[in-house]
Design a protein around this motif. Sequence first.
Motif, PDB file in Angstrom:
ATOM      1  N   ALA A 196       1.229  -0.329  -8.602  1.00 43.14           N
ATOM      2  CA  ALA A 196       1.959  -1.513  -9.061  1.00 43.14           C
ATOM      3  C   ALA A 196       2.836  -2.125  -7.974  1.00 43.14           C
ATOM      4  CB  ALA A 196       2.810  -1.155 -10.282  1.00 43.14           C
ATOM      5  N   ILE A 197       3.549  -1.291  -7.215  1.00 44.01           N
ATOM      6  CA  ILE A 197       4.544  -1.852  -6.298  1.00 44.01           C
ATOM      7  C   ILE A 197       4.105  -1.911  -4.834  1.00 44.01           C
ATOM      8  CG2 ILE A 197       6.461  -1.200  -7.783  1.00 44.01           C
ATOM      9  CD1 ILE A 197       7.022   1.165  -6.069  1.00 44.01           C
ATOM     10  N   TYR A 198       3.075  -1.150  -4.469  1.00 44.06           N
ATOM     11  CA  TYR A 198       2.649  -1.141  -3.058  1.00 44.06           C
ATOM     12  C   TYR A 198       2.151  -2.515  -2.585  1.00 44.06           C
ATOM     13  CZ  TYR A 198       2.009   2.118   0.822  1.00 44.06           C
ATOM     14  OH  TYR A 198       2.164   2.814   1.998  1.00 44.06           O
ATOM     15  N   PRO A 199       1.255  -3.182  -3.357  1.00 46.47           N
ATOM     16  CA  PRO A 199       0.813  -4.509  -2.918  1.00 46.47           C
ATOM     17  C   PRO A 199       1.963  -5.515  -2.794  1.00 46.47           C
ATOM     18  CG  PRO A 199      -0.654  -3.653  -4.601  1.00 46.47           C
ATOM     19  CD  PRO A 199       0.533  -2.734  -4.559  1.00 46.47           C
ATOM     20  N   VAL A 200       2.932  -5.456  -3.705  1.00 46.51           N
ATOM     21  CA  VAL A 200       4.090  -6.354  -3.649  1.00 46.51           C
ATOM     22  C   VAL A 200       4.882  -6.097  -2.373  1.00 46.51           C
ATOM     23  CG1 VAL A 200       6.217  -7.077  -4.807  1.00 46.51           C
ATOM     24  CG2 VAL A 200       4.218  -6.445  -6.168  1.00 46.51           C
ATOM     25  N   ALA A 201       5.054  -4.825  -2.023  1.00 45.18           N
ATOM     26  CA  ALA A 201       5.776  -4.473  -0.799  1.00 45.18           C
ATOM     27  C   ALA A 201       5.042  -4.991   0.439  1.00 45.18           C
ATOM     28  CB  ALA A 201       5.945  -2.949  -0.718  1.00 45.18           C
TER      29      ALA A 201
ATOM     30  N   LYS B 225     -11.991  -1.913  -6.067  1.00 47.74           N
ATOM     31  CA  LYS B 225     -11.558  -1.083  -4.940  1.00 47.74           C
ATOM     32  C   LYS B 225     -10.029  -0.944  -4.896  1.00 47.74           C
ATOM     33  CE  LYS B 225     -15.778  -0.922  -3.192  1.00 47.74           C
ATOM     34  NZ  LYS B 225     -16.573   0.319  -3.184  1.00 47.74           N
ATOM     35  N   GLY B 226      -9.338  -1.611  -5.843  1.00 44.70           N
ATOM     36  CA  GLY B 226      -7.888  -1.569  -5.858  1.00 44.70           C
ATOM     37  C   GLY B 226      -7.250  -2.630  -4.990  1.00 44.70           C
ATOM     38  N   LEU B 227      -8.062  -3.599  -4.521  1.00 44.04           N
ATOM     39  CA  LEU B 227      -7.546  -4.647  -3.636  1.00 44.04           C
ATOM     40  C   LEU B 227      -7.690  -6.037  -4.255  1.00 44.04           C
ATOM     41  CD1 LEU B 227      -9.056  -3.355  -0.262  1.00 44.04           C
ATOM     42  CD2 LEU B 227      -6.717  -3.059  -1.094  1.00 44.04           C
ATOM     43  N   GLY B 228      -7.698  -6.090  -5.589  1.00 42.90           N
ATOM     44  CA  GLY B 228      -7.851  -7.369  -6.280  1.00 42.90           C
ATOM     45  C   GLY B 228      -6.694  -8.316  -6.059  1.00 42.90           C
ATOM     46  N   TRP B 229      -5.585  -7.821  -5.546  1.00 43.35           N
ATOM     47  CA  TRP B 229      -4.385  -8.639  -5.339  1.00 43.35           C
ATOM     48  C   TRP B 229      -4.482  -9.534  -4.095  1.00 43.35           C
ATOM     49  CZ3 TRP B 229      -2.201  -7.615  -0.606  1.00 43.35           C
ATOM     50  CH2 TRP B 229      -2.514  -6.388  -0.024  1.00 43.35           C
ATOM     51  N   ILE B 230      -5.426  -9.275  -3.197  1.00 43.54           N
ATOM     52  CA  ILE B 230      -5.480 -10.012  -1.922  1.00 43.54           C
ATOM     53  C   ILE B 230      -5.710 -11.507  -2.129  1.00 43.54           C
ATOM     54  CG2 ILE B 230      -6.790 -10.314   0.216  1.00 43.54           C
ATOM     55  CD1 ILE B 230      -7.221  -7.325   0.311  1.00 43.54           C
ATOM     56  N   LEU B 231      -6.720 -11.881  -2.939  1.00 40.11           N
ATOM     57  CA  LEU B 231      -7.000 -13.304  -3.177  1.00 40.11           C
ATOM     58  C   LEU B 231      -5.844 -13.989  -3.904  1.00 40.11           C
ATOM     59  CD1 LEU B 231      -8.975 -15.646  -2.943  1.00 40.11           C
ATOM     60  CD2 LEU B 231     -10.029 -14.910  -5.094  1.00 40.11           C
ATOM     61  N   PRO B 232      -5.292 -13.429  -4.970  1.00 44.00           N
ATOM     62  CA  PRO B 232      -4.145 -14.066  -5.636  1.00 44.00           C
ATOM     63  C   PRO B 232      -2.941 -14.237  -4.708  1.00 44.00           C
ATOM     64  CG  PRO B 232      -5.102 -12.422  -7.073  1.00 44.00           C
ATOM     65  CD  PRO B 232      -5.775 -12.260  -5.743  1.00 44.00           C
ATOM     66  N   ALA B 233      -2.687 -13.241  -3.847  1.00 47.00           N
ATOM     67  CA  ALA B 233      -1.563 -13.342  -2.917  1.00 47.00           C
ATOM     68  C   ALA B 233      -1.779 -14.492  -1.938  1.00 47.00           C
ATOM     69  CB  ALA B 233      -1.390 -12.037  -2.154  1.00 47.00           C
TER      70      ALA B 233
ATOM     71  N   THR C  66       0.701 -11.736  -6.940  1.00 47.54           N
ATOM     72  CA  THR C  66       0.447 -10.349  -6.518  1.00 47.54           C
ATOM     73  C   THR C  66       0.912  -9.368  -7.585  1.00 47.54           C
ATOM     74  OG1 THR C  66       0.773 -10.989  -4.195  1.00 47.54           O
ATOM     75  CG2 THR C  66       0.865  -8.640  -4.714  1.00 47.54           C
ATOM     76  N   SER C  67       2.119  -9.579  -8.091  1.00 52.51           N
ATOM     77  CA  SER C  67       2.688  -8.678  -9.105  1.00 52.51           C
ATOM     78  C   SER C  67       1.838  -8.653 -10.370  1.00 52.51           C
ATOM     79  CB  SER C  67       4.116  -9.117  -9.457  1.00 52.51           C
ATOM     80  OG  SER C  67       4.948  -9.108  -8.328  1.00 52.51           O
ATOM     81  N   PHE C  68       1.379  -9.818 -10.789  1.00 55.44           N
ATOM     82  CA  PHE C  68       0.593  -9.920 -12.020  1.00 55.44           C
ATOM     83  C   PHE C  68      -0.658  -9.039 -11.935  1.00 55.44           C
ATOM     84  CE2 PHE C  68      -2.769 -12.078 -14.516  1.00 55.44           C
ATOM     85  CZ  PHE C  68      -2.185 -11.984 -15.779  1.00 55.44           C
ATOM     86  N   VAL C  69      -1.400  -9.183 -10.838  1.00 48.49           N
ATOM     87  CA  VAL C  69      -2.652  -8.431 -10.686  1.00 48.49           C
ATOM     88  C   VAL C  69      -2.390  -6.948 -10.452  1.00 48.49           C
ATOM     89  CG1 VAL C  69      -4.747  -8.164  -9.298  1.00 48.49           C
ATOM     90  CG2 VAL C  69      -3.882 -10.447  -9.823  1.00 48.49           C
ATOM     91  N   SER C  70      -1.419  -6.607  -9.602  1.00 47.32           N
ATOM     92  CA  SER C  70      -1.171  -5.194  -9.279  1.00 47.32           C
ATOM     93  C   SER C  70      -0.651  -4.424 -10.489  1.00 47.32           C
ATOM     94  CB  SER C  70      -0.178  -5.067  -8.115  1.00 47.32           C
ATOM     95  OG  SER C  70       1.084  -5.602  -8.450  1.00 47.32           O
ATOM     96  N   ILE C  71       0.154  -5.056 -11.324  1.00 51.32           N
ATOM     97  CA  ILE C  71       0.668  -4.388 -12.521  1.00 51.32           C
ATOM     98  C   ILE C  71      -0.458  -4.149 -13.526  1.00 51.32           C
ATOM     99  CG2 ILE C  71       2.144  -4.661 -14.562  1.00 51.32           C
ATOM    100  CD1 ILE C  71       4.161  -6.073 -12.733  1.00 51.32           C
ATOM    101  N   ILE C  72      -1.333  -5.139 -13.698  1.00 53.26           N
ATOM    102  CA  ILE C  72      -2.467  -4.974 -14.617  1.00 53.26           C
ATOM    103  C   ILE C  72      -3.382  -3.849 -14.133  1.00 53.26           C
ATOM    104  CG2 ILE C  72      -4.591  -6.054 -15.478  1.00 53.26           C
ATOM    105  CD1 ILE C  72      -3.081  -8.690 -15.569  1.00 53.26           C
ATOM    106  N   TYR C  73      -3.640  -3.824 -12.814  1.00 55.21           N
ATOM    107  CA  TYR C  73      -4.491  -2.775 -12.256  1.00 55.21           C
ATOM    108  C   TYR C  73      -3.860  -1.397 -12.471  1.00 55.21           C
ATOM    109  CZ  TYR C  73      -7.192   0.009  -8.957  1.00 55.21           C
ATOM    110  OH  TYR C  73      -7.981   0.980  -8.393  1.00 55.21           O
ATOM    111  N   ALA C  74      -2.542  -1.309 -12.268  1.00 53.73           N
ATOM    112  CA  ALA C  74      -1.842  -0.035 -12.447  1.00 53.73           C
ATOM    113  C   ALA C  74      -1.924   0.424 -13.901  1.00 53.73           C
ATOM    114  CB  ALA C  74      -0.381  -0.175 -12.022  1.00 53.73           C
TER     115      ALA C  74
END
Length: 447
Positions: free
Chosen positions: A349-354, A412-420, A381-389
């Motif tokens: 949840a928090i690693y991609p945001v960091a 792969k756990g990297l769905g946040w890249i495009l939204p970011a 980023t937060s929206f996608v990473s929290i849902i994935y978590a």
Amino acid sequence: MNNLSKKDLVLVSLMLFSLFFGAGNLIFPPFLGQSAGSSTWITILGFFITSVGFPILGVVAVAKSSGLHKLAGRVHPVFATVFTILIYLSIGPGLGIPRAGSLPFEMAVRPFLPERFISHELALFIYTFLFFSVAYWLSLTPSKLVDRMGKILTPALLVLISTIFVASLFNPIGSYSKATGNYVDSPFISGFLDGYMTMDTIAALNFGIVISLVIKSKGIKEENDVVKNSVKAGMIAGGLLIVIYSMLAHLGACSGSTFEKTENGAQTLANVMLHLFGNGGAVLLAILFTLACLTTCVGLITSCSQYFVTLNSKISYKTFVRVLSLSSMTLANMGLTKILKVSVPVLDAIYPVAIVLILLAMFDKLFKENQLVYRASIAFTSFVSIIYALSNTALNIPFLTKLVSWLPFYDKGLGWILPATFGIFLGLVLKSFKEKVYKLKLAKQRI
């Protein structure tokens, strides 16, 4: 005075290395090597990005921004408070510190402790009591950390790891085996995600202010000079991390053809140590784990205590050190399994945001602390990473998971890249539009 002396620069760099190098840093590279086998060096490149690159950038970003709270404040004051507290709690007393206290016992002491001699619960209590007593003593005087860690603990840790590596050259363990699992089809991405588990990018947001304060205590006062010396120390520490990770990954890769696949890197290291040093290897392994975890634990207690003092100055730094040491020892006695069960979704949840926050800080000259850019990118980023978590826990929300599962690399756990990336682009467009509207208003006022 604009620069640290060569001696102080080396000591600060060694201190930064020891703050980062904990149990996770010790166990994940060998396991990565054992699992990746012939693809080890492709995998380790991905691992370097999230376990070395982003953590060093994090230290610099926090130094440039005069603290994590100010950096996160570019998004929103409320976000700054919530995110900063969440970071300090997760990397500190809620997860990171208890893990650092229980992991060396579970991985390097318990397997070699006869059950009939002492119960597991009592042995864990005795070990964690001694461990946190030493951590408490070291944390009481942060001004002495450079000398104690840079001159004693870190060199001892480096000598131990180097000794193991050199011994493996004279007494070869085996050869690289074939890659297994996700390392067969996507070794680089697997290594990238493995770097999450070191927690170092999150820890960097804590350690950045510690390093800044240490550099200032050496007579460096100007902010630009503090940042410049932080970069130098970060580069040296990062170089050391790369060398040590490479050694550990090589040891793990060599063990793949000699031993059966293990469940974690601690077991991999245990096999290597027993092969190289016989029964004495168990003692060396226990010392190695304890040193690695102790240095990180001290850094976490120190940085968290310094931050919590800023939230409530009525409570002294030493009181926070006592509270954190005692509460962390209590949680550590819950056992490593329960702690690790919580850690994965929290990190997801928090690693991609960091990561995104650090990148925004490093390229801030393009954004000039514009809140639209920060808010849009962090929100997506937060929206996608929290849902994935949440999707990997009992709190999974099927509708939301399905909504974002189409994103590239989501599986792969990297769905946040495009939204970011979209968030940054959207923020820049809104920034440009806002500036044009402002200019039009000024033009109309002049008319």
